[in-house]
Design a protein around this motif. Sequence first.
Motif, PDB file in Angstrom:
ATOM      1  N   LEU A 136      -0.188  36.774  25.523  1.00 32.08           N
ATOM      2  CA  LEU A 136       0.344  37.519  24.444  1.00 32.08           C
ATOM      3  C   LEU A 136       0.886  39.011  25.017  1.00 32.08           C
ATOM      4  O   LEU A 136       2.207  38.678  24.170  1.00 32.08           O
ATOM      5  CB  LEU A 136      -1.206  37.358  23.661  1.00 32.08           C
ATOM      6  N   ARG A 137       0.406  39.243  26.054  1.00 35.38           N
ATOM      7  CA  ARG A 137       1.030  41.179  26.513  1.00 35.38           C
ATOM      8  C   ARG A 137       2.468  40.514  26.825  1.00 35.38           C
ATOM      9  O   ARG A 137       3.245  41.121  26.257  1.00 35.38           O
ATOM     10  CB  ARG A 137       0.281  41.169  28.205  1.00 35.38           C
ATOM     11  N   LEU A 138       2.853  39.414  28.057  1.00 31.77           N
ATOM     12  CA  LEU A 138       4.104  39.362  27.902  1.00 31.77           C
ATOM     13  C   LEU A 138       4.840  38.680  26.953  1.00 31.77           C
ATOM     14  O   LEU A 138       6.036  39.211  26.205  1.00 31.77           O
ATOM     15  CB  LEU A 138       4.313  37.980  29.069  1.00 31.77           C
ATOM     16  N   GLY A 139       5.285  37.785  25.511  1.00 30.37           N
ATOM     17  CA  GLY A 139       5.504  37.505  24.600  1.00 30.37           C
ATOM     18  C   GLY A 139       5.614  38.335  23.804  1.00 30.37           C
ATOM     19  O   GLY A 139       7.038  38.407  23.027  1.00 30.37           O
ATOM     20  N   VAL A 140       4.556  39.386  23.691  1.00 25.86           N
ATOM     21  CA  VAL A 140       4.442  40.818  23.073  1.00 25.86           C
ATOM     22  C   VAL A 140       5.853  41.977  23.432  1.00 25.86           C
ATOM     23  O   VAL A 140       7.076  41.144  22.354  1.00 25.86           O
ATOM     24  CB  VAL A 140       3.144  40.919  21.901  1.00 25.86           C
ATOM     25  N   ILE A 141       6.163  41.885  24.206  1.00 24.37           N
ATOM     26  CA  ILE A 141       6.645  42.135  25.264  1.00 24.37           C
ATOM     27  C   ILE A 141       8.357  41.720  24.609  1.00 24.37           C
ATOM     28  O   ILE A 141       9.531  42.272  24.417  1.00 24.37           O
ATOM     29  CB  ILE A 141       6.685  42.679  25.982  1.00 24.37           C
ATOM     30  N   PHE A 142       8.056  40.483  24.799  1.00 24.30           N
ATOM     31  CA  PHE A 142       9.417  40.134  25.037  1.00 24.30           C
ATOM     32  C   PHE A 142      10.251  39.803  24.008  1.00 24.30           C
ATOM     33  O   PHE A 142      11.291  40.036  23.792  1.00 24.30           O
ATOM     34  CB  PHE A 142       9.104  37.748  25.603  1.00 24.30           C
ATOM     35  N   ARG A 143       9.243  39.677  23.050  1.00 23.09           N
ATOM     36  CA  ARG A 143      10.046  39.442  21.416  1.00 23.09           C
ATOM     37  C   ARG A 143      10.134  40.624  20.919  1.00 23.09           C
ATOM     38  O   ARG A 143      11.869  40.759  20.024  1.00 23.09           O
ATOM     39  CB  ARG A 143       9.078  39.170  20.209  1.00 23.09           C
ATOM     40  N   ILE A 144       9.575  42.065  21.505  1.00 21.30           N
ATOM     41  CA  ILE A 144      10.309  43.165  20.384  1.00 21.30           C
ATOM     42  C   ILE A 144      11.222  43.650  21.660  1.00 21.30           C
ATOM     43  O   ILE A 144      12.600  44.445  20.496  1.00 21.30           O
ATOM     44  CB  ILE A 144       8.597  44.512  21.404  1.00 21.30           C
ATOM     45  N   PHE A 145      11.606  42.989  22.953  1.00 17.87           N
ATOM     46  CA  PHE A 145      13.244  43.529  23.493  1.00 17.87           C
ATOM     47  C   PHE A 145      14.029  42.503  22.843  1.00 17.87           C
ATOM     48  O   PHE A 145      15.207  43.097  22.502  1.00 17.87           O
ATOM     49  CB  PHE A 145      12.522  43.255  25.139  1.00 17.87           C
ATOM     50  N   GLN A 146      13.623  40.950  22.062  1.00 16.11           N
ATOM     51  CA  GLN A 146      14.389  40.390  21.645  1.00 16.11           C
ATOM     52  C   GLN A 146      15.248  40.972  19.994  1.00 16.11           C
ATOM     53  O   GLN A 146      16.344  40.775  19.693  1.00 16.11           O
ATOM     54  CB  GLN A 146      13.989  39.123  21.534  1.00 16.11           C
ATOM     55  N   LEU A 147      13.899  41.687  19.723  1.00 12.67           N
ATOM     56  CA  LEU A 147      13.783  41.869  18.359  1.00 12.67           C
ATOM     57  C   LEU A 147      14.596  43.606  18.491  1.00 12.67           C
ATOM     58  O   LEU A 147      16.055  43.467  17.766  1.00 12.67           O
ATOM     59  CB  LEU A 147      12.767  42.827  17.369  1.00 12.67           C
ATOM     60  N   LEU A 148      15.270  44.470  19.424  1.00 13.17           N
ATOM     61  CA  LEU A 148      15.326  45.234  19.507  1.00 13.17           C
ATOM     62  C   LEU A 148      17.268  45.418  19.477  1.00 13.17           C
ATOM     63  O   LEU A 148      18.125  45.778  19.618  1.00 13.17           O
ATOM     64  CB  LEU A 148      14.899  46.452  20.705  1.00 13.17           C
ATOM     65  N   ILE A 149      17.183  44.111  20.765  1.00  9.80           N
ATOM     66  CA  ILE A 149      19.233  43.621  21.064  1.00  9.80           C
ATOM     67  C   ILE A 149      19.252  43.265  19.646  1.00  9.80           C
ATOM     68  O   ILE A 149      20.632  43.251  20.115  1.00  9.80           O
ATOM     69  CB  ILE A 149      18.653  42.747  22.560  1.00  9.80           C
ATOM     70  N   LEU A 150      19.019  42.391  19.138  1.00  9.72           N
ATOM     71  CA  LEU A 150      19.376  41.371  18.442  1.00  9.72           C
ATOM     72  C   LEU A 150      19.808  43.220  17.522  1.00  9.72           C
ATOM     73  O   LEU A 150      21.122  42.443  16.694  1.00  9.72           O
ATOM     74  CB  LEU A 150      17.971  40.746  17.804  1.00  9.72           C
ATOM     75  N   VAL A 151      18.385  43.567  17.070  1.00 16.23           N
ATOM     76  CA  VAL A 151      19.656  44.438  16.306  1.00 16.23           C
ATOM     77  C   VAL A 151      20.673  45.250  16.808  1.00 16.23           C
ATOM     78  O   VAL A 151      21.774  45.667  15.822  1.00 16.23           O
ATOM     79  CB  VAL A 151      18.045  45.742  15.465  1.00 16.23           C
ATOM     80  N   TYR A 152      20.387  45.436  17.609  1.00 12.88           N
ATOM     81  CA  TYR A 152      21.419  46.083  18.019  1.00 12.88           C
ATOM     82  C   TYR A 152      23.186  45.576  18.147  1.00 12.88           C
ATOM     83  O   TYR A 152      24.212  46.313  18.344  1.00 12.88           O
ATOM     84  CB  TYR A 152      21.457  46.345  19.784  1.00 12.88           C
ATOM     85  N   ILE A 153      22.503  44.168  18.876  1.00  8.39           N
ATOM     86  CA  ILE A 153      24.328  43.565  18.295  1.00  8.39           C
ATOM     87  C   ILE A 153      24.185  43.240  17.541  1.00  8.39           C
ATOM     88  O   ILE A 153      26.010  43.740  16.585  1.00  8.39           O
ATOM     89  CB  ILE A 153      23.890  41.552  18.632  1.00  8.39           C
ATOM     90  N   LEU A 154      23.817  43.496  16.397  1.00 11.05           N
ATOM     91  CA  LEU A 154      23.692  43.248  14.430  1.00 11.05           C
ATOM     92  C   LEU A 154      24.936  44.527  14.710  1.00 11.05           C
ATOM     93  O   LEU A 154      25.893  44.445  13.338  1.00 11.05           O
ATOM     94  CB  LEU A 154      22.751  42.887  13.494  1.00 11.05           C
ATOM     95  N   PHE A 155      24.101  45.517  14.911  1.00 13.51           N
ATOM     96  CA  PHE A 155      24.841  47.033  15.203  1.00 13.51           C
ATOM     97  C   PHE A 155      26.441  46.392  14.841  1.00 13.51           C
ATOM     98  O   PHE A 155      27.599  47.886  14.138  1.00 13.51           O
ATOM     99  CB  PHE A 155      23.766  48.517  15.250  1.00 13.51           C
ATOM    100  N   GLU A 156      26.450  46.345  15.957  1.00 13.27           N
ATOM    101  CA  GLU A 156      27.327  46.687  17.102  1.00 13.27           C
ATOM    102  C   GLU A 156      28.643  45.481  15.996  1.00 13.27           C
ATOM    103  O   GLU A 156      30.084  46.107  15.972  1.00 13.27           O
ATOM    104  CB  GLU A 156      27.625  46.031  18.136  1.00 13.27           C
TER     105      GLU A 156
END
Length: 384
Positions: free
Chosen positions: A22-42
């Motif tokens: 769970l610990r790694l999974g949550v960290i991974f999803r948070i990073f994924q979400l941030l990067i996705l937001v960044y991609i959409l913004f770009e």
Amino acid sequence: MAFDWRSIFGYQTFKMVRVKDLRLGVIFRIFQLLILVYILFEIIYNQRYLKTETPVPGAIRVTLQAPDNLDIPSYCNGPTPCTFWGANEIQYPSDSAGYAFFTTRASARNYPNPPGCNSLRTTSPSDPCVFKPSNNNVTILPTSYIGGIENYTMMIEHSIRGEATSIAIRNGLMTGTLYYSDGKTVYTTKTNASRAKENPRADGDIFTVQDLLTASGANLDAPSTAPGANKAAGETYRSSGIVIAIVINYQNVRLKKDDIVYSYLPRVIDGNEYKVTENILNSTDGSITLIDRHGIRFVFQQNGSIGVFDFVSLLTSLVASIALLKVAELIVEIIMLRFLPEKDVYEDVKFDETRYHGGEVEVKTENKKLPKTETKERDEERDF
Ligand SMILES: *[C@@H]1O[C@H](CO)[C@@H](O)[C@H](O)[C@H]1NC(C)=O
Ligand SMILES: *[C@@H]1O[C@H](CO)[C@@H](O)[C@H](O)[C@H]1NC(C)=O
Ligand SMILES: *[C@@H]1O[C@H](CO)[C@@H](O)[C@H](O)[C@H]1NC(C)=O
Ligand SMILES: *[C@@H]1O[C@H](CO)[C@@H](O)[C@H](O)[C@H]1NC(C)=O
Ligand SMILES: *[C@@H]1O[C@H](CO)[C@@H](O)[C@H](O)[C@H]1NC(C)=O
């Protein structure tokens, strides 16, 4: 050795480890979400779906028009008198591509021709007929301010085209915004509707000279900081002249096809005075009239980035930004293998080791470091 067809038509694939933590999974999803937001913004905000280019400047034309009625402004009551000129006399030269000069202070003197001289045709540098402003002159206009220059209206027309794209458009069809010199605060906006309301037959943007002065942060009655200004006498910018640089920046409207807008970004250049001397030769009597003009010099520069939707551009930006998702995996993997208390277990699971020993390759697949209890824990974890 027999030819092995199966190895040629074999297919290779990666082996994955699915980590249910769970610990790694949550960290991974948070990073994924941030990067996705960044991609959409770009892609959306910075319009990465466009094939862009710097516009090729078309013509910029500035014309001046006198107001219907003028009062006598207060600066006319000082030591320097005023003269009231028509728009054609104020603007010099009358055809100005990319700039405009409006006189704010002028004087005119006529220098009669010495008898028997032709100042255009002299024989040596010491020829007494070489023209030099002399004391022998007739004042046509003493040094005077041009009355009410702030209330004159100017019309600005400009156009651009693309080189790689088929864009070619004049400003009368676009929405334009005049900004203050900070480049952020809007002074006024010109749209199709506002132009039609002001003057249906006008092709460009109509501002008063005062509009552009205010927007650019200029004040003609402020003391001039120009090196050539007479500071002891409190010479103003109206007297010394002033330079205002206006960048016209063209941009696509976000998520709207073929819609281009522009902004005027004016800024006064501190301490920059401006003077032009107009020289008029009377070919009948050979006399020369010099009109000494100080005034407002507007310099326009067209720039920006215009573009059209282009699938390959979109794809390139997508691929480039999706590579960022790998970074999320990398970070989580470093956490997993270096920082978690169970890092040894994860390392065993992630890496298989082989050893070459006595002519045989041993594959080490058993997790020797894995105690029985932890295996059980792992089994339980799998259930949530
Ligand atoms: C210029 O216009 C302003 C606003 O319309 C007016 O108050 C002012 O008197 C005008 N100035 C001159 C010199 O006519
Ligand atoms: C024009 O003549 C006056 C005297 O008549 C003189 O003071 C002035 O300097 C002359 N102007 C120039 C530009 O030489
Ligand atoms: C302005 O009007 C022209 C046609 O008159 C039209 O082509 C253009 O898209 C309009 N621009 C805006 C921003 O509405
Ligand atoms: C040129 O000089 C002549 C003779 O002095 C005069 O009659 C004429 O009006 C002058 N022309 C201009 C354009 O000043
Ligand atoms: C023109 O605009 C581009 C980006 O919009 C910028 O990088 C460039 O420096 C600008 N050039 C000038 C001369 O303002």
